[in-house]
Design an enzyme around this catalytic site. Structure first.
Site, PDB file in Angstrom:
ATOM      1  N   ASP A  52       4.410  -4.423  -7.351  1.00 27.78           N
ATOM      2  CA  ASP A  52       3.629  -3.285  -6.738  1.00 27.78           C
ATOM      3  C   ASP A  52       4.261  -2.150  -7.730  1.00 27.78           C
ATOM      4  O   ASP A  52       3.905  -0.647  -7.326  1.00 27.78           O
ATOM      5  CB  ASP A  52       3.843  -3.133  -5.339  1.00 27.78           C
ATOM      6  CG  ASP A  52       5.373  -3.216  -4.771  1.00 27.78           C
ATOM      7  OD1 ASP A  52       5.756  -4.339  -5.387  1.00 27.78           O
ATOM      8  OD2 ASP A  52       5.892  -2.307  -4.486  1.00 27.78           O
ATOM      9  N   ASN A  53       5.218  -2.129  -8.161  1.00 28.95           N
ATOM     10  CA  ASN A  53       5.780  -1.163  -8.997  1.00 28.95           C
ATOM     11  C   ASN A  53       5.491  -1.098 -10.474  1.00 28.95           C
ATOM     12  O   ASN A  53       6.295  -0.562 -11.400  1.00 28.95           O
ATOM     13  CB  ASN A  53       7.289  -0.881  -8.874  1.00 28.95           C
ATOM     14  CG  ASN A  53       7.753  -0.453  -7.285  1.00 28.95           C
ATOM     15  OD1 ASN A  53       7.029   0.222  -6.935  1.00 28.95           O
ATOM     16  ND2 ASN A  53       8.884  -0.694  -7.006  1.00 28.95           N
ATOM     17  N   ASP A  71       8.641   5.482   7.877  1.00 26.03           N
ATOM     18  CA  ASP A  71       8.386   6.822   8.587  1.00 26.03           C
ATOM     19  C   ASP A  71       7.115   7.688   7.681  1.00 26.03           C
ATOM     20  O   ASP A  71       6.824   8.762   7.990  1.00 26.03           O
ATOM     21  CB  ASP A  71       9.441   7.720   8.840  1.00 26.03           C
ATOM     22  CG  ASP A  71      10.294   7.777   7.766  1.00 26.03           C
ATOM     23  OD1 ASP A  71       9.981   7.623   6.700  1.00 26.03           O
ATOM     24  OD2 ASP A  71      11.596   8.395   8.017  1.00 26.03           O
ATOM     25  N   GLY A  72       7.023   7.391   6.412  1.00 24.36           N
ATOM     26  CA  GLY A  72       6.071   8.077   5.821  1.00 24.36           C
ATOM     27  C   GLY A  72       6.699   9.100   4.894  1.00 24.36           C
ATOM     28  O   GLY A  72       6.050   9.810   4.310  1.00 24.36           O
ATOM     29  N   ARG A 110       3.576   5.880   1.929  1.00 21.60           N
ATOM     30  CA  ARG A 110       4.203   7.376   2.020  1.00 21.60           C
ATOM     31  C   ARG A 110       3.631   8.408   1.195  1.00 21.60           C
ATOM     32  O   ARG A 110       4.124   9.195   0.931  1.00 21.60           O
ATOM     33  CB  ARG A 110       5.723   7.256   2.055  1.00 21.60           C
ATOM     34  CG  ARG A 110       6.397   6.662   0.780  1.00 21.60           C
ATOM     35  CD  ARG A 110       7.784   6.882   1.093  1.00 21.60           C
ATOM     36  NE  ARG A 110       8.511   6.267   0.032  1.00 21.60           N
ATOM     37  CZ  ARG A 110       9.950   6.402  -0.003  1.00 21.60           C
ATOM     38  NH1 ARG A 110      10.526   7.256   0.430  1.00 21.60           N
ATOM     39  NH2 ARG A 110      10.297   5.581  -1.072  1.00 21.60           N
ATOM     40  N   ARG A 144      -1.931  -0.397  -9.624  1.00 23.11           N
ATOM     41  CA  ARG A 144      -0.701  -1.254  -9.867  1.00 23.11           C
ATOM     42  C   ARG A 144      -1.241  -2.720  -9.868  1.00 23.11           C
ATOM     43  O   ARG A 144      -2.273  -3.024  -9.558  1.00 23.11           O
ATOM     44  CB  ARG A 144       0.302  -1.136  -8.583  1.00 23.11           C
ATOM     45  CG  ARG A 144       0.640   0.242  -8.530  1.00 23.11           C
ATOM     46  CD  ARG A 144       0.950   0.673  -6.999  1.00 23.11           C
ATOM     47  NE  ARG A 144       1.062   1.862  -6.701  1.00 23.11           N
ATOM     48  CZ  ARG A 144       2.166   2.505  -6.634  1.00 23.11           C
ATOM     49  NH1 ARG A 144       3.417   1.841  -6.864  1.00 23.11           N
ATOM     50  NH2 ARG A 144       2.419   3.876  -6.324  1.00 23.11           N
ATOM     51  N   GLY A 190       0.707  -1.136   0.023  1.00 25.68           N
ATOM     52  CA  GLY A 190       0.001  -0.141   0.028  1.00 25.68           C
ATOM     53  C   GLY A 190       0.698   0.998   0.010  1.00 25.68           C
ATOM     54  O   GLY A 190       2.046   1.156   0.139  1.00 25.68           O
TER      55      GLY A 190
HETATM   56  P1  AMP Z   1       9.230   1.383  -2.991  1.00 25.16           P
HETATM   57  O1  AMP Z   1      10.358   0.409  -3.040  1.00 25.16           O
HETATM   58  O2  AMP Z   1       9.382   2.764  -2.973  1.00 25.16           O
HETATM   59  O3  AMP Z   1       8.260   1.236  -4.224  1.00 25.16           O
HETATM   60  O4  AMP Z   1       8.478   1.142  -1.811  1.00 25.16           O
HETATM   61  C1  AMP Z   1       7.808  -0.371  -1.364  1.00 25.16           C
HETATM   62  C2  AMP Z   1       6.676  -0.195  -0.363  1.00 25.16           C
HETATM   63  O5  AMP Z   1       7.271   0.276   0.894  1.00 25.16           O
HETATM   64  C3  AMP Z   1       5.754   0.625  -0.905  1.00 25.16           C
HETATM   65  O6  AMP Z   1       4.682   0.076  -0.092  1.00 25.16           O
HETATM   66  C4  AMP Z   1       6.275   2.121  -0.145  1.00 25.16           C
HETATM   67  O7  AMP Z   1       4.858   2.860   0.222  1.00 25.16           O
HETATM   68  C5  AMP Z   1       6.442   1.336   1.179  1.00 25.16           C
HETATM   69  N1  AMP Z   1       7.458   2.639   1.855  1.00 25.16           N
HETATM   70  C6  AMP Z   1       8.773   2.891   1.191  1.00 25.16           C
HETATM   71  N2  AMP Z   1       9.496   3.676   1.897  1.00 25.16           N
HETATM   72  C7  AMP Z   1       8.579   4.047   3.064  1.00 25.16           C
HETATM   73  C8  AMP Z   1       8.589   4.986   4.200  1.00 25.16           C
HETATM   74  N3  AMP Z   1       9.945   5.540   4.369  1.00 25.16           N
HETATM   75  N4  AMP Z   1       7.545   4.678   4.816  1.00 25.16           N
HETATM   76  C9  AMP Z   1       6.608   4.259   4.749  1.00 25.16           C
HETATM   77  N5  AMP Z   1       6.381   3.317   3.668  1.00 25.16           N
HETATM   78  C10 AMP Z   1       7.438   3.314   2.869  1.00 25.16           C
HETATM   79 MG    MG Z   2       6.877   1.511  -5.149  1.00 28.78          MG
END
Ligand code: AMP
Ligand code: MG
Length: 479
Positions: A246-247, A119-120, A92, A177, A89
């Site tokens: 998810d990407n 940390d969002g 952030r 996605r 989900g």
């Molecule tokens: P990403 O690899 O950036 O596509 O992130 C994979 C998942 O981790 C997604 O669900 C993002 O929303 C979550 N995510 C990545 N970095 C953070 C963060 N700093 N705080 C909260 N969720 C994160």
């Molecule tokens: Mg992502």
């Protein structure tokens, strides 16, 4: 129209809460504008100067809401490096609503139900990368989410060291996605799969409405679009780095810029993501990864589409679309207007020669766009001259058979072989300056990102060759 006068709608909220969480952004401290893309704003019907909009910073910071905006985080799951990762989900990212077929989303805007251990937040360096990459991809003619504005702040964010938080306001015709479907399937919400498919058709493939076997047709469009985007990535030397499901955007566009890289030297085995120790998402592996992800999607959709039929679509459509799009682009990049029997062998031979020559991929094509009979201009930038020396002889013979004049050929090639590519070493320089509150390079890079085929003689420093020590940089997922 002024950006802050936009009126949004929130059609995604017509679903049940299993699809999302309603959540307010958490603003950053002392926000300031770093850059805004007037080109992206045009998509929303905004024609007034973004930088003069006194509410822009507050809106990007989540402090002020646009009229009609109701903020929410979307729920999805995904396969990460081949393993099902359960519920992910928007951890952030927070959605603001929709206008003109574009969904507005803040990235780095605070905690949501899906933040897990995060940390969002998003740090400045990764936000600069996402902001510029989105606009650069668009400038290269590749389907992508866009970035309208980037703000920095005084908020401390803990990564390997303390960094500052930033927010990018992103735009996309859809934020669904592959993983959004995977979530509903994995948790047994099969009736919701159909509801989401209907939403996706409405949002991304409205021209399919009323047709027979509509879900299978939707899947075929997803396969075609994904194959097309991957072919375009390969043609410009783009390595995404984290092709988890998810990407993968449901309409096939490029989404979620993390440790991506545009190739320096042409190397099919290059892996830009430091954490990808197996090389699953290597540059040449992207084609197979996209196929695997599409197969996962077909399995996920099997309660509403017969899996044997979607597999047939995947087998029939993916490879052929990929190869057609890729070869057409390569012919254009080589300046070939006509088709001859051995042209495919010519570009495959070129890729082999590039792989053996140790040569910058972008520079090679830009120099080839000015090639006549003098080979040394190109050979002088190879470590190993021999492979391309031989290939250029074959190429010279082949272009003799073209009807265009040399000048006409050069003009056409310069319009498809970019001068400016957002390489990691340039981005790192811009990020370093930004850390010192100098955002001039970010804004210069935005300019060339949006018009990468133009000369921009005053911005030549943005395409200088990659220094040896900065070649083929790998980045971690820390962002
Ligand atoms: P990403 O690899 O950036 O596509 O992130 C994979 C998942 O981790 C997604 O669900 C993002 O929303 C979550 N995510 C990545 N970095 C953070 C963060 N700093 N705080 C909260 N969720 C994160
Ligand atoms: Mg992502």
């Amino acid at each position: 129209m002024k950006f802050s006068n936009l009126k949004l709608t929130t059609p995604y909220l017509n679903h049940k809460p299993i699809f999302y969480e309603k959540v307010d952004p958490t603003p950053l401290d002392k926000p300031f504008l770093i850059s805004a893309s007037q080109s992206a704003a045009k998509l929303l019907g905004v024609d007034e100067d973004l930088a003069l909009d006194e509410e822009l910073i507050n809106i990007v910071n989540g402090k002020t809401k646009l009229e009609g905006s109701e903020t929410f985080a979307m729920c999805y799951a995904g396969h990460q490096f081949g393993q099902f990762a359960g519920r992910l989900g928007d951890g952030r990212a927070i959605n603001l609503g929709k206008i003109n077929g574009q969904n507005l989303q803040l990235k780095g805007s605070g905690l949501t139900l899906y933040s897990r251990h995060g940390d969002g937040r998003a740090v400045l360096r990764s936000s600069i990368r996402e902001y510029l990459a989105s606009e650069a991809m668009h400038g290269l003619g590749i389907e992508t989410t866009r970035a309208l504005a980037l703000i920095g702040s005084d908020t401390d964010v803990s990564r390997e060291k303390w960094e500052k938080g930033a927010i990018v306001l992103r735009l996309s015709p859809t934020w669904v996605r592959f993983g959004t479907f995977e979530y509903l399937n994995a948790y047994g919400e099969h009736d919701k799969l159909q509801e989401l498919a209907d939403y996706v058709i409405d949002e991304s493939f409205p021209y399919l409405k009323g047709s027979e076997d509509i879900y299978l047709k939707m899947y075929a469009e997803i396969v075609k679009n994904t194959a097309t985007t991957i072919a375009k990535w390969q043609s410009v030397g783009f390595n995404h780095g984290v092709m988890n499901t998810d990407n993968m955007c449901i309409d096939g566009r490029t989404i979620d810029y993390g440790p991506f890289a545009f190739l320096d030297d042409y190397d099919p085995n290059f892996v830009c993501n430091q954490t990808d120790t197996q090389g699953l998402y290597s540059f040449s592996g992207q084609v197979g990864s996209a196929h695997w992800n599409l197969d996962m999607l077909a399995r996920t959709l099997s309660p509403i589409i017969d899996y044997t039929l979607s597999e047939e679509v995947l087998d029939d459509t993916f490879r052929s679309t990929y190869e057609n799009v890729y070869s057409e682009i390569m012919y254009e990049k080589m300046g070939l207007q006509t088709k001859q029997d051995n042209d495919k062998e010519l570009y495959l031979g070129m890729l082999r020669a590039l792989g053996n020559a140790t040569i910058d991929y972008t520079e090679f094509f830009r120099k080839l766009s000015r090639f006549n009979t003098n080979k040394s201009d190109i050979l002088d930038i190879c470590v190993n001259r021999e492979p391309l020396d031989k290939w250029l002889d074959r190429y010279s013979e082949r272009i003799e058979k073209e009807a265009l004049s040399v000048a006409e050929r050069h003009e056409k090639m310069l319009a498809v072989n970019p001068k400016y590519i957002l390489k990691n070493h340039i981005l790192q320089e811009a990020i370093k300056k930004a850390g010192e509150h100098d955002f001039s390079m970010v804004n210069e890079l935005l300019k060339v990102a949006l018009a990468p085929y133009d000369e921009h003689s005053e911005l030549e420093h943005l395409c200088k060759p990659t220094p040896m020590k900065s070649k083929n940089i790998k980045l971690s997922c820390s962002s």
